[in-house]
Design an enzyme around this catalytic site. Sequence first.
Site, PDB file in Angstrom:
ATOM      1  CG  ASP A  18       1.033  19.933  33.533  1.00 32.74           C
ATOM      2  OD1 ASP A  18       0.155  21.199  33.386  1.00 32.74           O
ATOM      3  OD2 ASP A  18       0.662  19.000  33.189  1.00 32.74           O
ATOM      4  N   GLY A  19       0.202  21.864  36.355  1.00 32.85           N
ATOM      5  CA  GLY A  19      -0.629  21.757  37.452  1.00 32.85           C
ATOM      6  C   GLY A  19      -1.180  22.985  38.246  1.00 32.85           C
ATOM      7  CG  ASN A  20       0.774  26.833  37.724  1.00 34.01           C
ATOM      8  OD1 ASN A  20       1.471  26.221  38.528  1.00 34.01           O
ATOM      9  ND2 ASN A  20       1.281  27.554  36.934  1.00 34.01           N
ATOM     10  NE  ARG A  22      -3.734  19.082  36.060  1.00 38.21           N
ATOM     11  CZ  ARG A  22      -2.473  18.261  35.763  1.00 38.21           C
ATOM     12  NH1 ARG A  22      -2.726  16.825  36.438  1.00 38.21           N
ATOM     13  NH2 ARG A  22      -1.564  18.472  35.525  1.00 38.21           N
ATOM     14  CD1 TRP A  23      -1.955  23.476  44.153  1.00 38.36           C
ATOM     15  CD2 TRP A  23      -2.927  25.383  43.956  1.00 38.36           C
ATOM     16  NE1 TRP A  23      -1.551  24.121  45.442  1.00 38.36           N
ATOM     17  CE2 TRP A  23      -2.410  25.406  45.215  1.00 38.36           C
ATOM     18  CE3 TRP A  23      -3.444  26.564  43.539  1.00 38.36           C
ATOM     19  CZ2 TRP A  23      -2.291  26.441  46.117  1.00 38.36           C
ATOM     20  CZ3 TRP A  23      -3.628  27.499  44.472  1.00 38.36           C
ATOM     21  CH2 TRP A  23      -2.975  27.520  45.833  1.00 38.36           C
ATOM     22  NE  ARG A  31      -6.740  27.521  33.387  1.00 37.64           N
ATOM     23  CZ  ARG A  31      -6.352  26.099  33.301  1.00 37.64           C
ATOM     24  NH1 ARG A  31      -7.036  25.139  33.909  1.00 37.64           N
ATOM     25  NH2 ARG A  31      -5.156  25.725  32.783  1.00 37.64           N
ATOM     26  CG  ASN A  66       0.660  28.173  27.345  1.00 38.66           C
ATOM     27  OD1 ASN A  66       1.651  27.761  28.309  1.00 38.66           O
ATOM     28  ND2 ASN A  66      -0.104  26.715  27.060  1.00 38.66           N
ATOM     29  CD  GLU A 205      17.447   9.301  34.675  1.00 41.40           C
ATOM     30  OE1 GLU A 205      16.895   8.438  35.231  1.00 41.40           O
ATOM     31  OE2 GLU A 205      18.287   9.002  34.003  1.00 41.40           O
TER      32      GLU A 205
END
Length: 285
Positions: A18-20, A22-23, A31, A66, A205
């Site tokens: 996650d975060g492509n 926003r990067w 995007r 998506n 975990e």
Amino acid sequence: MNLVEARNLPRHVGIIMDGNGRWAELRGEPREAGHKAGSAAVRRIVRVCRRLGVEALTLYAFSEQNWARPQNEVDALMGLLREYLMSERCEILENDIRLVAIGDISRLPEGVRDVLDPLRKASATNRQMTLALALSYGAREEIAAAARELAMEAVAGRLDPESIDGELLAARLPSLSVGEPDLIIRTGGEQRLSNFLLYGAAYAELSFTERLWPDFTEDDLFAAIAVYQRRDGAAPPAHDGEGGSGGEPSSTSRADALDVERPWRAREIAAPASHASHDGSRTGV
């Protein structure tokens, strides 16, 4: 620098990348540029996991939800996926990696399936590591499909409804074909699973990091594994015949064959192999 022990490695690691977007936004770029940068992180982390001895790596590459994104973004993602599969074919095969895909593969564009299917077939007997790409994937959809399949068999008289239990359901879930995940990592700051490996995540975990996926490095991976190891790698309890549970044994991996007392450094594991000839600037999914 984070250190991990060669023993008690997570056998199966899942990553929610996650975060492509926003990067890219932080850099004033479209995007699509974030997805392209994220593809370099995929290549980097796959290589590190293989060298470390992780047996299975599942990457949440494209969710069922998506498809609702803008068409130009979907097209860009599919293009990067196709390019990744083409550019990494030789490295996957030469390094004995088995590529599998989970999700509704029928929804992928023909141009992607034309590259994906031959590579899955060509790598089917590889054993060094399994790389599972979650494509058009949703865990709820996967569970519903498995339950529907069992119900149809019961209605047809081929299956006794009383025999349906968690183990039988799990056997119908493609995401568990490589075993339950020991460690699930999510980048980008959110702290939720977002419909990823829900059934298999029961004893996994969970590791959440603020790091955006394109910036995720081998040291970030080692930090998550180090925490997993300090907590003894929570594994499913061993159930006895009466429904009671025993202890939670640590996970094992092929890395146990190494000097188990030796700590591995992130940069040491991530150093390019002598036979690797791929340029890190090339793009993938």
